[in-house]
Enzyme design. Structure first.
Site, mmCIF file in Angstrom:
data_model
loop_
_atom_site.group_PDB
_atom_site.id
_atom_site.type_symbol
_atom_site.label_atom_id
_atom_site.label_comp_id
_atom_site.label_asym_id
_atom_site.label_seq_id
_atom_site.Cartn_x
_atom_site.Cartn_y
_atom_site.Cartn_z
ATOM 1 N N SER A 37 19.867 83.444 86.205
ATOM 2 C CA SER A 37 19.796 82.436 87.274
ATOM 3 C C SER A 37 18.367 81.950 87.500
ATOM 4 O O SER A 37 17.399 82.633 87.151
ATOM 5 C CB SER A 37 20.344 83.026 88.575
ATOM 6 O OG SER A 37 21.649 83.502 88.367
HETATM 7 N N1 SAM Z 1 22.447 88.426 87.450
HETATM 8 C C1 SAM Z 1 22.257 87.943 86.120
HETATM 9 C C2 SAM Z 1 20.856 88.018 85.638
HETATM 10 O O1 SAM Z 1 19.966 88.420 86.402
HETATM 11 O O2 SAM Z 1 20.638 87.671 84.479
HETATM 12 C C3 SAM Z 1 22.784 86.545 85.937
HETATM 13 C C4 SAM Z 1 24.217 86.519 85.920
HETATM 14 S S1 SAM Z 1 25.061 85.174 85.211
HETATM 15 C C5 SAM Z 1 24.679 83.852 86.293
HETATM 16 C C6 SAM Z 1 26.700 85.752 85.674
HETATM 17 C C7 SAM Z 1 27.162 86.967 84.930
HETATM 18 O O3 SAM Z 1 28.365 87.419 85.531
HETATM 19 C C8 SAM Z 1 27.448 86.719 83.480
HETATM 20 O O4 SAM Z 1 26.732 87.588 82.668
HETATM 21 C C9 SAM Z 1 28.950 86.974 83.372
HETATM 22 O O5 SAM Z 1 29.360 87.493 82.148
HETATM 23 C C10 SAM Z 1 29.167 87.950 84.506
HETATM 24 N N2 SAM Z 1 30.548 88.031 85.015
HETATM 25 C C11 SAM Z 1 31.445 87.031 85.172
HETATM 26 N N3 SAM Z 1 32.605 87.500 85.668
HETATM 27 C C12 SAM Z 1 32.440 88.842 85.839
HETATM 28 C C13 SAM Z 1 33.275 89.877 86.326
HETATM 29 N N4 SAM Z 1 34.546 89.658 86.718
HETATM 30 N N5 SAM Z 1 32.771 91.138 86.378
HETATM 31 C C14 SAM Z 1 31.508 91.387 85.956
HETATM 32 N N6 SAM Z 1 30.673 90.447 85.479
HETATM 33 C C15 SAM Z 1 31.122 89.179 85.436
#
Ligand code: SAM
Length: 251
Positions: A93
């Site tokens: 993000s």
């Molecule tokens: N917090 C992260 C970072 O610092 O890089 C950025 C996250 S990215 C915007 C969103 C993440 O949520 C992705 O890696 C995605 O695979 C994960 N995600 C989506 N749905 C999910 C779920 N149901 N459970 C766990 N992770 C999930």
């Protein structure tokens, strides 16, 4: 035994090798210093400059080497004012968004925090600076990202962060309740299991789909057993995946 000229050659090669290593080391130090300066500029302009005031949040952002959490070929963009692709159709993000969500959680040392969506591991490292590595729990649904984030967190010294591969919609009941829960992918509505795993006095920050095709960042607190929901800013996150979200992308 070597001839005199062979000995001179060996000494010459050795000296050149040592000189090369010294130059390489110097240039790496210069590069690290340049990135540190970029990081401090990022905190001043993008984070403090936009109103983030919590000193612990600002210090966490000064500490964590964001460039080590982005793919190698995108390192020069690491301190830019935007999200960056990390593979598997996911992103790390924008720095300001990570800072805002962290500040909204109102964390301090010793609090226990759960992150849904480990991604690159960057937000988990920021949380580790806020509460201590051993108090951070993070769940990622995509295996490739979960493995890479665990490696990065270990290499950067945040090896105590507890990482799990799975669907974060259900939270991590074995370690509940949590003082803070942050969701970094957008669900259609507030996940009920996460509300149940919120400690008394705790805070859940989650971007939830709104009717304009974006999301609204919701700040949910539990006080005296009562749940209060407030809206922060409108934002745009990748969708939550899995059983209660969108279909998983191919790995
Ligand atoms: N917090 C992260 C970072 O610092 O890089 C950025 C996250 S990215 C915007 C969103 C993440 O949520 C992705 O890696 C995605 O695979 C994960 N995600 C989506 N749905 C999910 C779920 N149901 N459970 C766990 N992770 C999930």
């Amino acid at each position: 035994m070597f001839s005199k000229s062979t000995s001179y050659n060996i000494v010459f090669i050795l000296v050149m090798f040592l000189l090369f290593q010294a130059c390489k080391c110097y240039s790496q130090q210069q590069n690290e210093e340049a990135l540190r300066i970029k990081r401090l500029e990022m905190v001043a302009s993008q984070i403090e400059g936009r109103g983030i005031r919590d000193k612990n949040v600002l210090n966490a952002f000064r500490q964590v080497p964001r460039h080590l959490f982005v793919p190698d070929d995108k390192r020069s963009y690491a301190y830019g004012d935007y999200p960056i692709q990390i593979g598997c159709q996911q992103t790390i993000s924008q720095p300001y968004m990570v800072a805002l969500m962290t500040e909204l959680l109102t964390l301090s040392k010793g609090k226990k925090v759960l992150e849904i969506g480990t991604g690159s591991g960057y937000q988990a490292a920021i949380l580790a600076e806020m509460v201590g590595s051993g108090n951070v729990y993070t769940i990622e649904i995509i295996k490739t990202l979960a493995q890479r984030a665990k490696e990065t967190l270990t290499q950067t010294g945040y090896h105590e962060v507890q990482c799990r591969l799975g669907d974060g919609y259900r939270g991590w009941p074995e370690h509940a309740p949590f003082d803070g829960i942050v969701v970094t992918a957008a669900p259609a509505k507030i996940p009920e299991p996460l509300l149940e795993q919120l400690a008394e006095g705790g805070c859940l920050v989650v971007p939830v789909d709104n009717k304009w095709g974006f999301q609204t960042l919701k700040v949910i607190t539990r006080k005296d057993g009562k749940i209060t929901v407030k809206n922060s800013i409108d934002c745009r996150f990748v969708p939550l995946l899995g059983e209660h979200g969108k279909k998983m992308p191919p790995e």
